[in-house]
Write a protein that holds these residues in place. Structure first.
Motif, PDB file in Angstrom:
ATOM      1  N   VAL A 145       1.376   3.960 -34.986  1.00 56.26           N
ATOM      2  CA  VAL A 145       3.138   3.445 -35.257  1.00 56.26           C
ATOM      3  C   VAL A 145       3.600   4.850 -35.851  1.00 56.26           C
ATOM      4  CG1 VAL A 145       4.528   1.993 -36.992  1.00 56.26           C
ATOM      5  CG2 VAL A 145       2.696   1.081 -35.799  1.00 56.26           C
ATOM      6  N   ASN A 146       3.153   5.894 -36.848  1.00 60.83           N
ATOM      7  CA  ASN A 146       3.906   6.536 -37.484  1.00 60.83           C
ATOM      8  C   ASN A 146       4.034   7.712 -36.520  1.00 60.83           C
ATOM      9  OD1 ASN A 146       4.473   5.654 -39.671  1.00 60.83           O
ATOM     10  ND2 ASN A 146       2.166   5.359 -40.784  1.00 60.83           N
ATOM     11  N   ALA A 147       3.053   7.980 -35.226  1.00 57.82           N
ATOM     12  CA  ALA A 147       3.097   9.022 -34.344  1.00 57.82           C
ATOM     13  C   ALA A 147       4.397   9.121 -33.372  1.00 57.82           C
ATOM     14  CB  ALA A 147       2.073   9.176 -33.917  1.00 57.82           C
ATOM     15  N   ALA A 148       4.557   7.093 -32.944  1.00 56.27           N
ATOM     16  CA  ALA A 148       4.831   7.261 -31.858  1.00 56.27           C
ATOM     17  C   ALA A 148       7.248   7.050 -32.790  1.00 56.27           C
ATOM     18  CB  ALA A 148       5.247   5.167 -31.743  1.00 56.27           C
ATOM     19  N   ILE A 149       7.072   6.835 -34.122  1.00 54.30           N
ATOM     20  CA  ILE A 149       8.161   6.810 -34.855  1.00 54.30           C
ATOM     21  C   ILE A 149       8.777   8.626 -34.665  1.00 54.30           C
ATOM     22  CG2 ILE A 149       9.489   6.756 -36.975  1.00 54.30           C
ATOM     23  CD1 ILE A 149       7.343   4.422 -37.510  1.00 54.30           C
ATOM     24  N   ALA A 150       7.616   9.165 -34.918  1.00 55.66           N
ATOM     25  CA  ALA A 150       7.922  10.813 -35.361  1.00 55.66           C
ATOM     26  C   ALA A 150       8.418  11.631 -34.283  1.00 55.66           C
ATOM     27  CB  ALA A 150       6.623  11.575 -36.437  1.00 55.66           C
ATOM     28  N   LEU A 151       7.141  11.144 -32.836  1.00 52.40           N
ATOM     29  CA  LEU A 151       7.769  11.739 -32.019  1.00 52.40           C
ATOM     30  C   LEU A 151       8.627  10.472 -30.558  1.00 52.40           C
ATOM     31  CD1 LEU A 151       4.146  11.458 -29.897  1.00 52.40           C
ATOM     32  CD2 LEU A 151       5.597  13.106 -31.393  1.00 52.40           C
ATOM     33  N   GLU A 152       9.401   9.165 -31.225  1.00 48.53           N
ATOM     34  CA  GLU A 152      10.588   8.673 -31.127  1.00 48.53           C
ATOM     35  C   GLU A 152      10.632   8.651 -29.234  1.00 48.53           C
ATOM     36  OE1 GLU A 152      14.590  11.617 -31.040  1.00 48.53           O
ATOM     37  OE2 GLU A 152      15.027  10.276 -32.780  1.00 48.53           O
ATOM     38  N   ARG A 153       8.827   8.350 -29.125  1.00 49.56           N
ATOM     39  CA  ARG A 153       9.227   7.311 -28.370  1.00 49.56           C
ATOM     40  C   ARG A 153       7.942   5.997 -28.039  1.00 49.56           C
ATOM     41  NH1 ARG A 153       7.541  10.980 -23.577  1.00 49.56           N
ATOM     42  NH2 ARG A 153       7.613  12.645 -24.130  1.00 49.56           N
ATOM     43  N   PRO A 154       7.891   5.116 -27.377  1.00 49.14           N
ATOM     44  CA  PRO A 154       8.166   3.368 -27.290  1.00 49.14           C
ATOM     45  C   PRO A 154       6.748   3.550 -27.408  1.00 49.14           C
ATOM     46  CG  PRO A 154       9.055   4.177 -24.889  1.00 49.14           C
ATOM     47  CD  PRO A 154       8.816   5.680 -25.712  1.00 49.14           C
ATOM     48  N   LEU A 155       5.816   3.081 -28.906  1.00 49.31           N
ATOM     49  CA  LEU A 155       4.357   2.164 -28.318  1.00 49.31           C
ATOM     50  C   LEU A 155       3.984   1.265 -27.951  1.00 49.31           C
ATOM     51  CD1 LEU A 155       2.217   2.473 -30.203  1.00 49.31           C
ATOM     52  CD2 LEU A 155       2.600   1.361 -31.791  1.00 49.31           C
ATOM     53  N   LEU A 156       2.830   2.363 -27.279  1.00 52.03           N
ATOM     54  CA  LEU A 156       2.472   1.115 -26.597  1.00 52.03           C
ATOM     55  C   LEU A 156       1.046   0.554 -27.144  1.00 52.03           C
ATOM     56  CD1 LEU A 156       1.840  -0.922 -23.426  1.00 52.03           C
ATOM     57  CD2 LEU A 156       0.554   1.402 -22.756  1.00 52.03           C
ATOM     58  N   VAL A 157       0.974  -0.860 -27.466  1.00 50.56           N
ATOM     59  CA  VAL A 157       0.183  -1.601 -28.003  1.00 50.56           C
ATOM     60  C   VAL A 157      -1.124  -2.511 -27.010  1.00 50.56           C
ATOM     61  CG1 VAL A 157      -0.761  -2.912 -30.448  1.00 50.56           C
ATOM     62  CG2 VAL A 157       1.352  -1.535 -30.078  1.00 50.56           C
ATOM     63  N   LYS A 158      -1.596  -2.710 -26.762  1.00 49.13           N
ATOM     64  CA  LYS A 158      -3.403  -3.028 -25.642  1.00 49.13           C
ATOM     65  C   LYS A 158      -3.701  -3.668 -26.988  1.00 49.13           C
ATOM     66  CE  LYS A 158      -2.096  -1.353 -21.118  1.00 49.13           C
ATOM     67  NZ  LYS A 158      -3.613  -0.961 -20.505  1.00 49.13           N
ATOM     68  N   GLY A 159      -4.502  -5.145 -26.126  1.00 51.73           N
ATOM     69  CA  GLY A 159      -5.599  -5.684 -27.057  1.00 51.73           C
ATOM     70  C   GLY A 159      -5.814  -6.917 -26.906  1.00 51.73           C
ATOM     71  N   GLU A 160      -6.653  -8.175 -27.292  1.00 51.67           N
ATOM     72  CA  GLU A 160      -7.272  -9.023 -27.011  1.00 51.67           C
ATOM     73  C   GLU A 160      -6.007  -9.695 -27.397  1.00 51.67           C
ATOM     74  OE1 GLU A 160     -11.060 -10.418 -27.939  1.00 51.67           O
ATOM     75  OE2 GLU A 160     -12.036  -8.818 -27.624  1.00 51.67           O
ATOM     76  N   PRO A 161      -5.902 -10.434 -26.428  1.00 49.79           N
ATOM     77  CA  PRO A 161      -4.909 -12.028 -26.593  1.00 49.79           C
ATOM     78  C   PRO A 161      -5.274 -12.935 -28.454  1.00 49.79           C
ATOM     79  CG  PRO A 161      -4.926 -12.910 -24.740  1.00 49.79           C
ATOM     80  CD  PRO A 161      -6.543 -11.417 -24.754  1.00 49.79           C
ATOM     81  N   GLY A 162      -4.410 -12.132 -29.310  1.00 54.20           N
ATOM     82  CA  GLY A 162      -4.609 -13.209 -30.334  1.00 54.20           C
ATOM     83  C   GLY A 162      -4.387 -11.916 -32.195  1.00 54.20           C
ATOM     84  N   THR A 163      -4.590 -10.573 -31.577  1.00 49.33           N
ATOM     85  CA  THR A 163      -4.806  -9.810 -32.089  1.00 49.33           C
ATOM     86  C   THR A 163      -3.624  -8.553 -32.973  1.00 49.33           C
ATOM     87  OG1 THR A 163      -4.956  -7.711 -30.243  1.00 49.33           O
ATOM     88  CG2 THR A 163      -7.556  -8.844 -31.034  1.00 49.33           C
ATOM     89  N   GLY A 164      -2.702  -9.709 -32.721  1.00 51.90           N
ATOM     90  CA  GLY A 164      -1.529  -8.986 -33.865  1.00 51.90           C
ATOM     91  C   GLY A 164      -0.489  -8.214 -32.927  1.00 51.90           C
ATOM     92  N   LYS A 165      -0.836  -8.610 -31.950  1.00 50.69           N
ATOM     93  CA  LYS A 165       0.552  -6.910 -31.137  1.00 50.69           C
ATOM     94  C   LYS A 165       1.694  -7.116 -31.686  1.00 50.69           C
ATOM     95  CE  LYS A 165      -2.029  -8.008 -26.776  1.00 50.69           C
ATOM     96  NZ  LYS A 165      -2.616  -9.098 -27.597  1.00 50.69           N
ATOM     97  N   THR A 166       2.257  -8.853 -31.209  1.00 51.88           N
ATOM     98  CA  THR A 166       3.268  -9.464 -31.048  1.00 51.88           C
ATOM     99  C   THR A 166       3.791  -9.326 -32.840  1.00 51.88           C
ATOM    100  OG1 THR A 166       3.326 -10.972 -29.742  1.00 51.88           O
ATOM    101  CG2 THR A 166       4.934 -10.783 -30.659  1.00 51.88           C
ATOM    102  N   GLU A 167       2.481  -9.969 -34.240  1.00 48.22           N
ATOM    103  CA  GLU A 167       3.188  -9.138 -35.085  1.00 48.22           C
ATOM    104  C   GLU A 167       3.027  -8.453 -36.129  1.00 48.22           C
ATOM    105  OE1 GLU A 167       4.016 -11.077 -38.765  1.00 48.22           O
ATOM    106  OE2 GLU A 167       4.011 -12.268 -37.076  1.00 48.22           O
TER     107      GLU A 167
END
Length: 279
Positions: A19-41
């Motif tokens: 998260v902090n790397a994406a903020i520093a680079l000013e790039r979108p953070l693409l998050v993958k993972g099994e459904p229900g692992t807290g990506k949206t949260e």
């Protein structure tokens, strides 16, 4: 501006670094993972932790990239022209802002969530390349160019239902949320249900992970399903010793919270039958 988790969201070190790397680079953070692992949260908690407004764009199979920018209602304008409505004279009355426009127009930095991007057409990510890269887009009907006042923190989630284009991936910082280890999941349970009986949690999580390891399981239960199941066990006052220690011997108690299709239910029924015959 750094994300260090919140009291209601257990984030491991690697996730906070991403998260902090994406903020520093000013790039979108693409998050993958099994459904229900807290990506949206995650996006919700990042906004809360940093004190920023959250703009959510939930993608569906019918969603087009243009909808995230704006939509021009030509039909309504034609109707108003025929009715002699004065609104017809101002084309801005027929342009509806999308979620990206909202984020770009905000006076303060925001968190923009593009949720489940892999649900849309394969060209959807490519259609947003320039807008997410340059943080601007052109409104053809009015001739104006919309530029972001403050570059939003963009978090994009994917359930890996489709492969995303390489050109899109190059513009993102990527992180895969691994399924939590038992000790981490126990901490998550404690956050959601403070003071819960530890013996019950220990036995329930033992069985939960045994269920996930059953060969041939079509859909492994997720973190959110584990939380629902444990909540039901507490509500029904199930004793730890009443939980079966071996998931292969029978259907788990209140299995409807964990097994979400008939194939997996039948699988456990067959395993239970075979176990009884061997016994």
């Amino acid at each position: 501006m750094r994300f260090e988790g919140t009291g209601s969201y257990i984030a491991d070190k690697d996730l906070m670094v991403a998260v902090n790397a994406a903020i520093a680079l000013e790039r979108p953070l693409l998050v993958k993972g099994e459904p229900g692992t807290g990506k949206t949260e995650l996006a919700i908690q990042v906004a809360e932790a940093l004190g920023l407004d959250l703009i959510q764009w939930h993608v569906k199979s019918t969603t087009r990239a243009q909808q995230g920018l704006y939509e021009y209602d030509a039909v309504s304008r034609l109707r108003d022209s025929q009715l002699g409505d004065d609104r017809f004279n101002d084309i801005n009355n027929y342009i509806r802002r999308g979620k990206l426009w909202e984020a770009f127009a905000a006076e303060k930095k925001t968190v923009l969530l593009i949720d489940e991007i892999d649900k849309a057409d394969i060209e959807f990510p490519n259609d947003l390349l320039q807008e997410l890269d340059k943080m601007e887009f052109h409104v053809y009907e009015t001739g104006e160019t919309v530029k972001a006042r403050q570059r939003p923190i963009v978090i994009i989630t994917s359930n890996n239902e489709k492969e995303l284009p390489d050109a899109f991936l190059r513009r993102c910082f990527f992180h895969y949320i691994r399924f939590p280890q038992p000790d981490t999941l126990a901490r998550i349970v404690e956050v959601h249900y403070p003071g819960i009986k530890q013996r019950l949690v220990s036995e329930a999580l033992k069985q939960f992970y045994e269920i996930r390891e059953v060969p041939g399981l079509k859909k492994k239960p997720s973190t959110s399903e584990a939380l629902d199941w444990i909540r039901l066990l507490v509500a029904d006052d199930v004793a730890p010793e009443d939980l079966r220690g071996d998931a292969k011997n029978a259907l788990p108690k209140l299995h409807g919270a964990l097994l979400k299709n008939e194939q997996d239910v039948h699988l456990f029924e067959r395993l239970a039958f075979m176990a009884r015959r061997q016994g």
